[in-house]
Design an enzyme around this catalytic site. Structure first.
Site, PDB file in Angstrom:
ATOM      1  N   ASP A 193       0.651 -10.362 -22.186  1.00  0.00           N
ATOM      2  CA  ASP A 193       0.905 -10.833 -20.827  1.00  0.00           C
ATOM      3  C   ASP A 193      -0.357 -10.782 -19.970  1.00  0.00           C
ATOM      4  O   ASP A 193      -0.548 -11.611 -19.084  1.00  0.00           O
ATOM      5  CB  ASP A 193       2.004  -9.992 -20.176  1.00  0.00           C
ATOM      6  CG  ASP A 193       3.396 -10.390 -20.653  1.00  0.00           C
ATOM      7  OD1 ASP A 193       3.514 -11.428 -21.333  1.00  0.00           O
ATOM      8  OD2 ASP A 193       4.357  -9.666 -20.351  1.00  0.00           O
ATOM      9  N   GLY A 194      -1.236  -9.821 -20.239  1.00  0.00           N
ATOM     10  CA  GLY A 194      -2.496  -9.751 -19.509  1.00  0.00           C
ATOM     11  C   GLY A 194      -3.362 -10.972 -19.742  1.00  0.00           C
ATOM     12  O   GLY A 194      -4.044 -11.450 -18.833  1.00  0.00           O
ATOM     13  N   GLU A 220       2.147  -9.467  -8.960  1.00  0.00           N
ATOM     14  CA  GLU A 220       2.239  -8.643  -7.763  1.00  0.00           C
ATOM     15  C   GLU A 220       0.882  -8.408  -7.133  1.00  0.00           C
ATOM     16  O   GLU A 220      -0.160  -8.642  -7.749  1.00  0.00           O
ATOM     17  CB  GLU A 220       2.886  -7.287  -8.061  1.00  0.00           C
ATOM     18  CG  GLU A 220       2.007  -6.283  -8.784  1.00  0.00           C
ATOM     19  CD  GLU A 220       1.944  -6.485 -10.275  1.00  0.00           C
ATOM     20  OE1 GLU A 220       0.812  -6.637 -10.786  1.00  0.00           O
ATOM     21  OE2 GLU A 220       2.992  -6.501 -10.935  1.00  0.00           O
ATOM     22  N   ARG A 265       3.751   5.440   5.606  1.00  0.00           N
ATOM     23  CA  ARG A 265       2.795   6.441   5.128  1.00  0.00           C
ATOM     24  C   ARG A 265       3.148   6.770   3.688  1.00  0.00           C
ATOM     25  O   ARG A 265       4.297   7.084   3.384  1.00  0.00           O
ATOM     26  CB  ARG A 265       2.841   7.711   5.984  1.00  0.00           C
ATOM     27  CG  ARG A 265       2.320   7.557   7.397  1.00  0.00           C
ATOM     28  CD  ARG A 265       2.524   8.837   8.191  1.00  0.00           C
ATOM     29  NE  ARG A 265       1.895   8.773   9.503  1.00  0.00           N
ATOM     30  CZ  ARG A 265       2.483   8.250  10.579  1.00  0.00           C
ATOM     31  NH1 ARG A 265       3.710   7.736  10.475  1.00  0.00           N
ATOM     32  NH2 ARG A 265       1.860   8.231  11.745  1.00  0.00           N
ATOM     33  N   ASP A 305       1.456   6.537  -0.752  1.00  0.00           N
ATOM     34  CA  ASP A 305       0.368   6.189  -1.667  1.00  0.00           C
ATOM     35  C   ASP A 305       0.016   4.709  -1.603  1.00  0.00           C
ATOM     36  O   ASP A 305      -1.137   4.332  -1.816  1.00  0.00           O
ATOM     37  CB  ASP A 305       0.739   6.559  -3.104  1.00  0.00           C
ATOM     38  CG  ASP A 305       0.633   8.051  -3.370  1.00  0.00           C
ATOM     39  OD1 ASP A 305       0.244   8.786  -2.442  1.00  0.00           O
ATOM     40  OD2 ASP A 305       0.933   8.479  -4.496  1.00  0.00           O
ATOM     41  N   ALA A 350       5.502   6.056  -3.494  1.00  0.00           N
ATOM     42  CA  ALA A 350       5.468   7.459  -3.042  1.00  0.00           C
ATOM     43  C   ALA A 350       5.326   7.568  -1.530  1.00  0.00           C
ATOM     44  O   ALA A 350       4.350   8.117  -1.007  1.00  0.00           O
ATOM     45  CB  ALA A 350       4.330   8.203  -3.743  1.00  0.00           C
TER      46      ALA A 350
END
Length: 269
Positions: free
Chosen positions: A45-46, A123, A149, A151, A186
């Site tokens: 896929d890459g 994405e 706020r 990651d 996160a």
């Protein structure tokens, strides 16, 4: 039929490319890396993501097809032992074109309103360059929604919802829906700071504008490409007007792809 083949670069993929090119000579197909009608990705896929970005300037003129030389990939239609059949299909039939939505990202900077535009097949992920807490204001349709706020944030396409977004707990979205999904990475939630804490699915006519509160360098990863940006004023996301086109020579429904990629074992396929 004009074609080009891009490979992962490993010996297995390169050998398969040469095998395919020899077949194609018998059908008088023309290798044309500058103006192909069909782009064949050989690898994973890459590799297909790399092919997409290489030809993102001519998406309305080119269709993609994936041949996987490793484990079954999400964008794969064909396996190495099927390439002769694939070439016959390319030569003998009008292929069906399936279109998937893309994500448009516009980065605007504090330097005289300068901006850059990107397209993502899977994405776009935003984090700080130094790993500190990302603090941004999130605006939806021109209205302030929240101060985030955490990651980072991941904004994905429907086809990309099966990639990093899925690992973050986001929903899987069928690519017939023209939408984008915003998923938290996160987030910080306590008595003082609060976010919605759930993935957001936005339709095509909605725009998301994210404005950094601090002046940290932003690390943007768009599909497989990671770039750091300084002096960022805002990042705008929306469903792009362009679409990616895949050549289909046999049925391979989206939910079967999901099942084969995440649920079934090799013995069941």
């Amino acid at each position: 039929m004009r074609y080009t083949i891009l490979t992962k670069g490993d010996s297995k993929s390169n050998a398969l490319k040469h095998k395919m090119m020899n077949y194609m000579k018998d059908f008088r197909m023309i290798e044309d890396s500058e103006n192909p009608e069909i782009v064949i990705s050989v690898g994973g896929d890459g590799t297909l993501l790399q092919a997409f970005h290489q030809y993102s300037h001519m998406l309305s003129k080119v269709a993609f097809v994936g041949v996987h030389t490793g484990h079954l990939g999400f964008y794969a239609d064909w396996l190495p032992h099927e390439v002769e059949k694939l070439i016959i299909e390319i030569n003998n039939s009008e292929f069906q074109v399936i279109e998937y939505p893309l994500l448009e990202i516009i980065m605007r900077y504090n330097d005289n309103g300068y901006e850059t535009r990107y397209l993502a097949l899977n994405e776009a992920t935003m984090k700080t360059e130094n790993g500190s807490t990302l603090v941004v204001d999130v605006n939806l349709r021109g209205k302030h929604f929240e101060r985030f706020r955490g990651d980072g944030l991941c904004v994905s396409t429907p086809s990309g919802s099966t990639a990093y977004n899925k690992a973050l707990g986001g929903a899987l979205i069928h690519p017939s829906l023209e939408a984008m999904q915003i998923t938290e990475i996160a987030s910080i939630n306590n008595r003082v700071f609060r976010t919605v804490g759930s993935p957001l699915v936005l339709p095509k006519h909605h725009t998301c504008l994210i404005s950094p509160v601090n002046h940290d360098t932003i690390r943007m990863t768009i599909d497989h490409v990671s770039i750091k940006h300084k002096n960022v004023n805002s990042i705008q996301y929306r469903v792009a007007n362009e679409k990616v086109r895949f050549a289909r020579f046999r049925p391979f429904p989206f939910w079967k792809r999901v099942h084969d990629s995440f649920i079934s074992s090799d013995e069941e396929r």
